[in-house]
Design an enzyme around this catalytic site. Structure first.
Site, mmCIF file in Angstrom:
data_model
loop_
_atom_site.group_PDB
_atom_site.id
_atom_site.type_symbol
_atom_site.label_atom_id
_atom_site.label_comp_id
_atom_site.label_asym_id
_atom_site.label_seq_id
_atom_site.Cartn_x
_atom_site.Cartn_y
_atom_site.Cartn_z
ATOM 1 N N ASN A 190 0.911 -1.330 -0.232
ATOM 2 C CA ASN A 190 -0.137 0.109 -0.226
ATOM 3 C C ASN A 190 0.649 1.276 0.354
ATOM 4 O O ASN A 190 0.205 2.822 -0.686
ATOM 5 C CB ASN A 190 -0.810 0.026 1.280
ATOM 6 C CG ASN A 190 -1.289 1.065 1.033
ATOM 7 O OD1 ASN A 190 -2.386 1.856 0.242
ATOM 8 N ND2 ASN A 190 -1.534 1.852 2.437
ATOM 9 N N GLU A 250 -8.955 4.276 0.486
ATOM 10 C CA GLU A 250 -7.636 3.584 -0.501
ATOM 11 C C GLU A 250 -6.643 4.275 -0.744
ATOM 12 O O GLU A 250 -5.845 4.156 -1.196
ATOM 13 C CB GLU A 250 -7.953 3.116 -1.435
ATOM 14 C CG GLU A 250 -9.515 1.382 -1.217
ATOM 15 C CD GLU A 250 -10.610 1.421 -2.417
ATOM 16 O OE1 GLU A 250 -10.333 1.517 -2.867
ATOM 17 O OE2 GLU A 250 -11.304 -0.042 -1.582
ATOM 18 N N ASP A 252 0.469 6.560 -0.418
ATOM 19 C CA ASP A 252 0.073 5.891 -1.034
ATOM 20 C C ASP A 252 0.317 5.115 -2.188
ATOM 21 O O ASP A 252 0.080 6.176 -2.995
ATOM 22 C CB ASP A 252 -1.127 6.049 -1.007
ATOM 23 C CG ASP A 252 -2.146 5.059 -0.832
ATOM 24 O OD1 ASP A 252 -1.874 4.245 0.566
ATOM 25 O OD2 ASP A 252 -2.834 4.511 -1.432
ATOM 26 N N ARG A 266 1.897 -12.922 3.876
ATOM 27 C CA ARG A 266 1.666 -11.908 5.018
ATOM 28 C C ARG A 266 1.485 -10.610 3.426
ATOM 29 O O ARG A 266 2.108 -10.120 4.065
ATOM 30 C CB ARG A 266 1.095 -11.921 6.533
ATOM 31 C CG ARG A 266 0.326 -11.916 7.446
ATOM 32 C CD ARG A 266 0.758 -9.917 7.525
ATOM 33 N NE ARG A 266 0.229 -9.410 8.929
ATOM 34 C CZ ARG A 266 0.665 -7.823 8.931
ATOM 35 N NH1 ARG A 266 0.882 -7.551 7.907
ATOM 36 N NH2 ARG A 266 -0.639 -7.644 9.181
ATOM 37 N N ASP A 308 -0.266 -6.971 4.453
ATOM 38 C CA ASP A 308 -0.177 -5.577 5.344
ATOM 39 C C ASP A 308 -1.502 -4.104 4.791
ATOM 40 O O ASP A 308 -1.752 -4.285 2.918
ATOM 41 C CB ASP A 308 0.955 -5.125 5.312
ATOM 42 C CG ASP A 308 0.830 -3.783 6.456
ATOM 43 O OD1 ASP A 308 0.658 -4.321 8.373
ATOM 44 O OD2 ASP A 308 1.118 -2.390 6.155
ATOM 45 N N LYS A 342 -6.597 -3.625 3.053
ATOM 46 C CA LYS A 342 -8.539 -2.563 3.366
ATOM 47 C C LYS A 342 -8.230 -1.373 2.824
ATOM 48 O O LYS A 342 -8.855 -0.215 2.327
ATOM 49 C CB LYS A 342 -8.923 -2.364 4.172
ATOM 50 C CG LYS A 342 -8.514 -1.155 5.243
ATOM 51 C CD LYS A 342 -9.057 -1.884 6.860
ATOM 52 C CE LYS A 342 -8.559 -0.558 7.638
ATOM 53 N NZ LYS A 342 -9.155 -0.157 8.991
ATOM 54 N N GLU A 396 -4.423 -8.749 5.339
ATOM 55 C CA GLU A 396 -4.641 -8.495 7.110
ATOM 56 C C GLU A 396 -6.167 -6.866 6.900
ATOM 57 O O GLU A 396 -5.880 -6.308 5.435
ATOM 58 C CB GLU A 396 -3.487 -7.327 7.251
ATOM 59 C CG GLU A 396 -3.967 -6.508 8.646
ATOM 60 C CD GLU A 396 -3.001 -5.116 8.910
ATOM 61 O OE1 GLU A 396 -3.162 -4.599 10.557
ATOM 62 O OE2 GLU A 396 -2.885 -4.805 7.961
ATOM 63 N N ASP A 450 0.713 -5.405 16.249
ATOM 64 C CA ASP A 450 -0.147 -4.350 16.506
ATOM 65 C C ASP A 450 -1.632 -4.036 17.464
ATOM 66 O O ASP A 450 -1.772 -3.130 17.859
ATOM 67 C CB ASP A 450 -1.380 -4.286 15.234
ATOM 68 C CG ASP A 450 -0.071 -4.422 14.185
ATOM 69 O OD1 ASP A 450 0.171 -2.900 13.911
ATOM 70 O OD2 ASP A 450 -0.633 -4.850 13.532
#
Ligand SMILES: *[C@@H]1O[C@H](CO)[C@@H](O)[C@H](O)[C@H]1NC(C)=O
Ligand SMILES: *[C@@H]1O[C@H](CO)[C@@H](O)[C@H](O)[C@H]1NC(C)=O
Ligand SMILES: *[C@@H]1O[C@H](CO)[C@@H](O)[C@H](O)[C@H]1NC(C)=O
Ligand SMILES: *[C@@H]1O[C@H](CO)[C@@H](O)[C@H](O)[C@H]1NC(C)=O
Ligand SMILES: *[C@@H]1O[C@H](CO)[C@@H](O)[C@H](O)[C@H]1NC(C)=O
Ligand SMILES: *[C@@H]1O[C@H](CO)[C@@H](O)[C@H](O)[C@H]1NC(C)=O
Ligand SMILES: *[C@@H]1O[C@H](CO)[C@@H](O)[C@H](O)[C@H]1NC(C)=O
Ligand SMILES: *[C@@H]1O[C@H](CO)[C@@H](O)[C@H](O)[C@H]1NC(C)=O
Length: 536
Positions: free
Chosen positions: A138, A188, A201, A230, A232, A235, A256, A327
């Site tokens: 991201n 996003e 981003d 995995r 990160d 969303k 995640e 976290d």
């Protein structure tokens, strides 16, 4: 010509190892923060978590401690992000955790060299264990605002156009369906972080950036023989970006999606093979934290997970379940009641998905919110006689034992056969888990009439290593002393020479043999054998 074809078949052997969702289904994952797990030379430097600086853990350190992980029954590890991060101090300390990418094309040399990481993969594979790496797509991080794109990042990120226009996400942007819509577009396309440490981003709508990330994950998985990923902050990227990403990765990937609503998280399982089970984590923690907790809320949320997740139908490998992670404040820091801790810890191992245990939980670590929950494990001395080390070992053994007795164990959705706010009986044949939140001063009584065993079958509670005998209808009536969880499997599914409750075991089956497909080494040997035979 013939030789060429055969050679390319041999060269294709690594693909045999690409670990699919089905391969992962029987696995159990130990999550570790590389900087905090083990040092190369076995030394124990001081590590004050509040300083937020590198403490000295390395990939070679992880290699040195694989026995410790494997002896608890874990057969996969998840390591913190591997790529080069911002160097030096920032307003939030150093990038010891690995989540502040500067250059995704180089490894983080604080943890070792690229060859060290390759050695970690190969040492794991020799033990038939899997390597999962953590990846951040991201955003990249910057020590100032706006980021100095040209000097900080490699192509294509040296150009500002590879990022979304800067705006920071704020709390009101996050949706809480169905009651609150928020603004998913801002979630996003705006940025995480703040003006002192902006998380730039990446523009995952831009074709150059898309191509970069898809090639990058393909090459990273291949270069380092990675078995799973995995991901990160899932969303924070449009959902349909992930379809191409997981196809390029070619291995199981778990995302995640940090949210408490199944209706928000579930749809991501159409785009990624799996998600971390955050919606069930919230009621898991609140349900077991005190005797006033409400386990029915966990049951209701979990049933929702079973009925709405998956790309057509639910299967255990669409979720990975955890009690702690890097976290969140550690569960063990929020209650001193060891029975509550043992009950909560059992859940990830008795539900349908893939269990994850966060390093340090087994040593009784109690760190609060980040950065306190990232303690150095070497300060524990890697003791193997701690009660929660034994508990983790028992829980892993129960899962493998159940699978050795029922080849459909992993793919058969669990059923709740008794649920109250204080008790849940979970049936996943031939495993029966009896969990309660009454605490260490209680002695919960259980009468489970239809537990599914045969008449008078010899059973074992692996948590206490106690023998139990099913009644004439295959039911179970027991008392859970000290408020502990009970995780029951047939005595015949436990190995007499195994490491868990061996004196009560009547089985001789190797759960390892039942579980294993071919190991990479065996597959490579077989391919070589075919080649040699064909050439002869
Ligand atoms: C890192 O910087 C912060 C503030 O920017 C400061 O409070 C902290 O003491 C520094 N840490 C080190 C180890 O220099
Ligand atoms: C959050 O973002 C929205 C949309 O840009 C804006 O209207 C609102 O004022 C922001 N809230 C805060 C607290 O910054
Ligand atoms: C959400 O944010 C985007 C980008 O800032 C904006 O264009 C859009 O109007 C917002 N949507 C709503 C419903 O506020
Ligand atoms: C993979 O390895 C190749 C060859 O050493 C190298 O050129 C490339 O940068 C590496 N890619 C990644 C993402 O590690
Ligand atoms: C999720 O969290 C929000 C905000 O804290 C809360 O309003 C909502 O009730 C929660 N939903 C569930 C299903 O727990
Ligand atoms: C979901 O199904 C669609 C259509 O078959 C497929 O393209 C996509 O890759 C699947 N997604 C996952 C996560 O398996
Ligand atoms: C417990 O949770 C369930 C399901 O969310 C709810 O229906 C019930 O009212 C709750 N009970 C108590 C005592 O809070
Ligand atoms: C039982 O487990 C032990 C230890 O894991 C293993 O060495 C042994 O081969 C197993 N026994 C059988 C009969 O498979």
């Amino acid at each position: 010509m013939r030789t060429q074809v055969l050679l390319s078949a041999l060269l294709a052997v690594p693909a045999v190892r690409a670990a699919s969702a089905t391969d992962w289904q029987s696995r159990s994952i130990y999550q570790l923060v590389t900087d905090r797990f083990a040092t190369t030379d076995g030394s124990s430097p001081s590590c004050d978590t509040s300083n937020r600086v590198y403490c000295g853990g390395t990939w070679q350190g992880v290699i040195n401690k694989l026995d410790y992980i494997q002896n608890m029954g874990f057969d996969a590890i998840w390591v913190s992000p591997i790529v080069k991060n911002l160097e030096g101090n920032t307003t939030e300390g150093e990038a010891f955790h690995g989540y502040w990418t500067q250059d995704p094309t180089s490894v983080n040399e604080h943890f070792g060299s690229a060859d060290d990481l390759k050695s970690l993969a190969s040492e794991l594979h020799k033990r038939d264990m899997y390597l999962m790496i953590d990846v951040v797509i991201n955003h990249l991080a910057a020590p100032s605002d706006p980021p100095s794109y040209t000097s900080l990042y490699p192509s294509p990120f040296s150009s500002q156009s590879s990022f979304h226009t800067e705006c920071f996400i704020n709390a009101t942007d996050y949706p809480n369906p169905p009651s609150y819509a928020g603004n998913q577009t801002r979630v996003e396309q705006c940025w995480l972080g703040d003006s002192s440490l902006p998380l730039a981003d990446t523009n995952t709508e831009d074709q150059t950036v898309i191509n970069f990330w898809y090639d990058w994950i393909h090459n990273t998985v291949s270069n380092y023989s990675v078995d799973g990923v995995r991901i990160d902050t899932v969303k924070h990227v449009r959902q349909d970006f992930w379809t191409g990403f997981k196809d390029s990765a070619g291995v199981w990937a778990v995302g995640e999606v940090l949210a408490n609503e199944t209706v928000y998280v579930g749809p991501y399982t159409k785009f990624l093979p799996a998600v971390l089970d955050y919606p069930d984590w919230f009621p898991l923690v609140s349900g077991f934290m005190t005797p006033q907790g409400n386990l029915s809320a966990l049951v209701e949320t979990y049933k929702d997970t079973q009925s709405t997740y998956g790309n057509g139908s639910f299967s255990g490998n669409v979720i990975a379940s955890f009690l702690e992670n890097h976290d969140q404040p550690r569960f063990g820091g929020q209650t001193n009641d060891q029975a509550l801790i043992k009950n909560a810890m059992a859940w990830p191992f008795v539900q349908d998905g893939i269990p994850i245990l966060y390093y340090g939980q087994e040593q009784g670590y109690q760190g609060g919110a980040d950065p306190a929950n990232r303690e150095a494990l070497w300060l524990s001395g890697y003791a193997t006689d701690k009660p929660l080390v034994k508990h983790a070992q028992a829980l892993n053994a129960a899962r493998k034992a159940a699978a050795s007795a029922n080849s459909q164990f992993y793919s058969t959705p669990l059923k709740f056969i008794e649920t109250t706010t204080a008790h849940i009986a979970v049936s996943k044949p031939p495993m029966l888990a009896l969990l309660s939140n009454e605490g260490a001063s209680s002695s919960p009584q259980w009468t489970v009439a239809s537990a599914g065993y045969s008449a008078n079958e010899a059973l074992v509670d692996v948590v206490s290593c106690t023998k139990i005998t099913a009644d004439s209808n295959g039911g179970v009536s027991v008392t859970a002393s000290g408020g502990n969880p009970m995780v029951i499997v047939p005595a015949s599914s436990l190995n007499k020479t195994g490491s868990v409750c061996a004196s009560l075991a009547t089985g001789t089956q190797s759960s390892d043999a039942a579980r294993l497909g071919w190991s990479s080494a065996a597959a490579a040997l077989f391919a070589t054998f075919l080649l040699v035979k064909a050439l002869a």
